[in-house]
Design a protein around this motif. Structure first.
Motif, PDB file in Angstrom:
ATOM      1  N   SER A 154      31.064  35.717  36.091  1.00 39.75           N
ATOM      2  CA  SER A 154      32.136  36.475  35.462  1.00 39.75           C
ATOM      3  C   SER A 154      33.270  35.525  35.085  1.00 39.75           C
ATOM      4  O   SER A 154      33.567  34.585  35.807  1.00 39.75           O
ATOM      5  N   SER A 192      32.842  41.430  28.736  1.00 34.75           N
ATOM      6  CA  SER A 192      33.134  41.524  30.168  1.00 34.75           C
ATOM      7  C   SER A 192      34.481  42.172  30.461  1.00 34.75           C
ATOM      8  O   SER A 192      34.961  42.121  31.578  1.00 34.75           O
ATOM      9  N   ARG A 207      35.179  45.162  30.811  1.00 31.55           N
ATOM     10  CA  ARG A 207      35.029  46.253  31.793  1.00 31.55           C
ATOM     11  C   ARG A 207      35.214  45.735  33.219  1.00 31.55           C
ATOM     12  O   ARG A 207      35.575  46.487  34.112  1.00 31.55           O
ATOM     13  N   GLU A 208      34.926  44.442  33.417  1.00 35.88           N
ATOM     14  CA  GLU A 208      35.067  43.856  34.761  1.00 35.88           C
ATOM     15  C   GLU A 208      36.529  43.562  35.091  1.00 35.88           C
ATOM     16  O   GLU A 208      36.845  43.192  36.219  1.00 35.88           O
ATOM     17  N   HIS A 209      37.391  43.699  34.113  1.00 35.60           N
ATOM     18  CA  HIS A 209      38.815  43.391  34.310  1.00 35.60           C
ATOM     19  C   HIS A 209      39.676  44.575  33.850  1.00 35.60           C
ATOM     20  O   HIS A 209      40.365  44.472  32.820  1.00 35.60           O
TER      21      HIS A 209
END
Lengths: 123, 190
Positions: free
Chosen positions: A19, B138, B140-142
């Motif tokens: 990530s 990404s 959605r991860e933050h």
């Protein structure tokens, strides 16, 4: 019945995609807040002080607005550059960064409103 | 059917850059709001990612084109100081607005606010474009990052709206005119 040696072996899996750290985003967010706040502060100071207004006149036909906006853009980009270098590979407390950025943005919007700025300057 | 050079540049600043920027910010806002309700990350083809990048970059560029053309092309004509003895202020919009108590507010409140808050929009949208491109799949991860981008985009929409509204009203009350030769759109119409 004992499991075959193959069953003990880890199942082949797709390696998890690492990530992205939130540092670069936090740097962009905070510096945008700094840029907006800097613009309104420089604008108020230039409005209050004739010498600052003269100093901010980078381009005569546009007047002090040219220096006010150029200075703010410079501060925004320098802040972004410095924070991006410091946080490029880090995970930071974004909630705190957001709180500061929102405060700067709110104050920036407030200071651009002429009636509020005039009230502040006692005009 | 003709227009002046200055009026044409003012229209390009407001109607082309300004209006399209406002519309594009709304598109960014819709896209961000939509992403909040996604159950899975979007699966875009490489061409889809390129299109998304193109949209964000164009939105930011429109914003910078709007504020730069406004500050360095239109604003000098707006704030031009009339020479002593000039009675007809039609070529001097700021002086024309300030000459009457009924219209002075368009400058004292409208232009004074617009000329500064307008710059918030391209700054905020440049940040939003950078974050949206870098964290394309990404985000959605933050959720905190997405929340910040959403707030800045809402403020950008507000700032561009304020600038657009006052720009239109000011141009209605004291239009930018002149600039030498008139531009004829249709040679036969006079």
């Amino acid at each position: 019945m004992n499991p075959s040696p193959q069953q003990h072996e880890p199942i082949a899996s797709v390696p998890a995609k690492p990530s992205l750290p939130n540092g670069p985003a936090a740097a962009a967010i905070l510096s945008a807040g700094v840029g907006c706040f800097a613009l309104s502060v420089v604008a108020v100071v230039a409005d209050a002080s004739k010498p600052v207004a003269r100093f901010c006149t980078f381009y005569l036909p546009t007047g002090p607005l040219s220096g006010v906006t150029s200075t703010a853009i410079f501060l925004w980009l320098v802040t972004w550059f410095i924070l991006a270098r410091r946080w490029h590979n880090r995970t930071v407390a974004v909630a705190k960064v957001n709180a500061v950025a929102f405060l700067l943005l709110f104050l920036g919007v407030l200071l651009t409103f002429p009636l509020f700025a005039d009230l502040l300057l006692g005009k | 059917m003709e227009t002046s050079f200055r009026a044409l540049i003012t229209q390009i600043h407001g109607m082309l850059f300004g209006v399209f920027f406002l519309l594009a910010i709304f598109g960014v806002l819709v896209e961000l709001c939509r992403s909040v309700y996604e159950t899975r990350p979007p699966e875009l083809t490489p061409a889809g990612h390129r299109l998304q990048r193109f949209y964000f970059v164009c939105t930011a560029l429109l914003g910078w084109a709007a504020v730069l053309s406004g500050a360095y092309l239109v604003y000098p004509w707006y704030r031009a100081i009339p020479p002593l003895g000039v009675v007809n202020l039609a070529q001097f919009p700021q002086a024309l607005l300030k000459s009457s108590a009924a219209t002075a507010g368009w400058h004292n409140l409208g232009m004074e606010w617009k000329e500064h808050i307008a710059w918030f929009a391209p700054i905020a949208i440049t940040m939003a474009a950078y974050v949206s491109i870098k964290y394309s799949s990404s985000i959605r991860e933050h959720p905190q990052v997405r929340k910040a981008v959403l707030v800045f985009v809402i403020v950008a929409l507000f700032a561009a709206g304020v600038a657009g509204y006052f720009g239109a009203e000011i141009d209605d009350h004291a239009p930018i005119q002149g600039g030498g030769t008139a531009i004829h759109w249709m040679g036969g119409s006079h």
